[in-house]
Each structure stands twice: as C-alpha cells, then as structure tokens.
Design an enzyme around this catalytic site. Sequence first.
Site, PDB file in Angstrom:
ATOM      1  N   ASN A 189      88.543 -20.474  28.945  1.00 35.86           N
ATOM      2  CA  ASN A 189      89.204 -20.782  27.672  1.00 35.86           C
ATOM      3  C   ASN A 189      88.174 -21.334  26.701  1.00 35.86           C
ATOM      4  O   ASN A 189      87.175 -21.919  27.128  1.00 35.86           O
ATOM      5  CB  ASN A 189      90.292 -21.835  27.917  1.00 35.86           C
TER       6      ASN A 189
ATOM      7  N   HIS B 290      87.821 -23.979  23.440  1.00 35.78           N
ATOM      8  CA  HIS B 290      88.532 -25.079  22.792  1.00 35.78           C
ATOM      9  C   HIS B 290      87.644 -25.658  21.684  1.00 35.78           C
ATOM     10  O   HIS B 290      86.452 -25.886  21.897  1.00 35.78           O
ATOM     11  CB  HIS B 290      88.859 -26.166  23.836  1.00 35.78           C
TER      12      HIS B 290
ATOM     13  N   ASN C 136      87.801 -14.768  17.984  1.00 36.26           N
ATOM     14  CA  ASN C 136      87.033 -14.883  19.240  1.00 36.26           C
ATOM     15  C   ASN C 136      87.136 -13.601  20.046  1.00 36.26           C
ATOM     16  O   ASN C 136      86.155 -13.166  20.658  1.00 36.26           O
ATOM     17  CB  ASN C 136      87.518 -16.078  20.062  1.00 36.26           C
TER      18      ASN C 136
ATOM     19  N   GLU D  33      81.821 -20.947  18.021  1.00 38.83           N
ATOM     20  CA  GLU D  33      82.692 -20.397  19.072  1.00 38.83           C
ATOM     21  C   GLU D  33      82.336 -18.938  19.336  1.00 38.83           C
ATOM     22  O   GLU D  33      82.264 -18.490  20.483  1.00 38.83           O
ATOM     23  CB  GLU D  33      84.170 -20.487  18.646  1.00 38.83           C
TER      24      GLU D  33
ATOM     25  N   LEU E 265     100.107 -22.494  30.727  1.00 43.08           N
ATOM     26  CA  LEU E 265     100.309 -21.648  31.904  1.00 43.08           C
ATOM     27  C   LEU E 265     100.702 -22.511  33.100  1.00 43.08           C
ATOM     28  O   LEU E 265     100.248 -23.649  33.230  1.00 43.08           O
ATOM     29  CB  LEU E 265      99.026 -20.871  32.188  1.00 43.08           C
TER      30      LEU E 265
ATOM     31  N   GLY F 284      92.526 -13.728  16.396  1.00 42.56           N
ATOM     32  CA  GLY F 284      91.656 -13.022  17.331  1.00 42.56           C
ATOM     33  C   GLY F 284      90.203 -12.880  16.897  1.00 42.56           C
ATOM     34  O   GLY F 284      89.536 -11.913  17.265  1.00 42.56           O
TER      35      GLY F 284
HETATM   36  C1  GRF Z   1      89.989 -21.121  18.078  1.00 48.14           C
HETATM   37  O1  GRF Z   1      89.644 -22.205  17.268  1.00 48.14           O
HETATM   38  C2  GRF Z   1      89.952 -21.524  19.531  1.00 48.14           C
HETATM   39  O2  GRF Z   1      88.975 -22.488  19.810  1.00 48.14           O
HETATM   40  C3  GRF Z   1      91.322 -22.109  19.737  1.00 48.14           C
HETATM   41  O3  GRF Z   1      92.178 -21.284  18.963  1.00 48.14           O
HETATM   42  C4  GRF Z   1      91.441 -20.690  17.895  1.00 48.14           C
HETATM   43  C5  GRF Z   1      91.622 -19.212  18.005  1.00 48.14           C
HETATM   44  O4  GRF Z   1      91.055 -18.531  16.909  1.00 48.14           O
HETATM   45  N1  GRF Z   1      91.642 -22.167  21.140  1.00 48.14           N
HETATM   46  P1  GRF Z   1      90.932 -16.957  16.931  1.00 48.14           P
HETATM   47  O5  GRF Z   1      92.336 -16.393  17.157  1.00 48.14           O
HETATM   48  O6  GRF Z   1      89.992 -16.567  18.011  1.00 48.14           O
HETATM   49  O7  GRF Z   1      90.425 -16.583  15.574  1.00 48.14           O
END
Ligand code: GRF
Length: 195
Positions: A109, A111, A16, A176, A95, A14
């Site tokens: 989302n 990625h 992000n 990100e 999903l 988590g």
């Molecule tokens: C990230 O690299 C995101 O791009 C991918 O999964 C990872 C999640 O990381 N979809 P976090 O749980 O947000 O640390």
Amino acid sequence: MKKLKTAVLISGSGTNLQALLDACRRPGFPAEITLVISNRADAYGLTRAANAGVATQLISHKDYPDRETFDSALYDALVASGVEIVCLAGFMRLLTAGFVAKWQGRMINIHPSLLPAYKGLNTHRRVLEAGEKETGCTVHFVTAEMDDGEVILQAHVPILPDDSEQTLAARVLEQEHKIYPQALKIVAERLNSAN
Ligand code: GRF
C-alpha cells in the site's frame, strides 16, 4: 526474470496506478499489471487501465452485505486472474484480517505520510496543523492493522512556509509516483528470487 502478475486496487483518480502502469512497461521490469479492480464505477483509474489495455473489474462494496462477502469476491477475482502481487493505490476500503492474511508478503500500500506517523485520513491537513517541518510518503506491506506493516520505501518531503493542503499534497504525490514503482520492483524481485 519472470514478470509477476500484479493487480492494482483503486477507488479514485489512479495517478499512482498510472505510475505503476508506466513503470511496468519498461523492459526488464519484474512485474506486469494484469488486472485493475475498483470498488467505484466513477473511478478515473478504470479509464487509465482501459487506455493501457489492462483488464478491469468493478466490484462495488454496495453489492455485498458485509466486508467478508465483499473481500471474498475480491479474492475470487484475484485468484481467477492468477494474480501474484496486489497493490493498493488509493483503495478506500478496509480489508478483513482473513483477506489480508491470504496476501501476506504479497500486498502493498502507499500512504501519504512518513509512517508510523499520521496513519489514517487527511494526513496533509494534520501535518500542517501540527506545524511539522517535513512529511513524506511510505510504501509498506499490508497487515490487518490499518497503515501498519513493514516499510519498504519512504520519501521525505519538506513542508514550505506557505504550503496549503493542496500544494503539499501535490508535492508528496510526485514522490509517491517515484517510490511506488521502485517498491513494487523490490517486492517482485524478492518474490522472484524466493521461488
Ligand atoms: C494517494 O495520496 C495515496 O497515497 C493515498 O490515496 C491517494 C491516491 O491517489 N493512499 P491516486 O488515486 O493514486 O491519484
């Protein structure tokens, strides 16, 4: 400007989610995180949400016989909380098309690649094996096809000669954490002005 109620769906650490929680705390940010849902009890993101005083829900895919019933439980939880935007942040479940259609234009989302290149898992390993010179990350609207849908924002990240999967992942993750909040802001402002 109205703060749109936003749910974040996670399966893991988590980071992000943390970036989104931090951004939403800024005055004038057009979204607020009101619900975090995890399909895994051990996701550290649940602790991050609790620390931020945000409601959490565990909806384990293991408690449902198929994707349809799991997605329908997700849908009911989102609607019961009055959620207007859904952010997938390391949510490791595919999903169903029916669920995705209900959130068209409202579900995004992140990625870890420059989509449409390198959809799917293990993106950093694959870009290194392919000898790419740069990679990056993408925030996009979610459609029924995996890692598809209109791109909202991308960040480019150079690949250094001595990069490992881990060093590259860390450098991409930093980006990100910048573009996900920016993309959420764009989507929330768009939805706000459409209303
Ligand atoms: C990230 O690299 C995101 O791009 C991918 O999964 C990872 C999640 O990381 N979809 P976090 O749980 O947000 O640390």
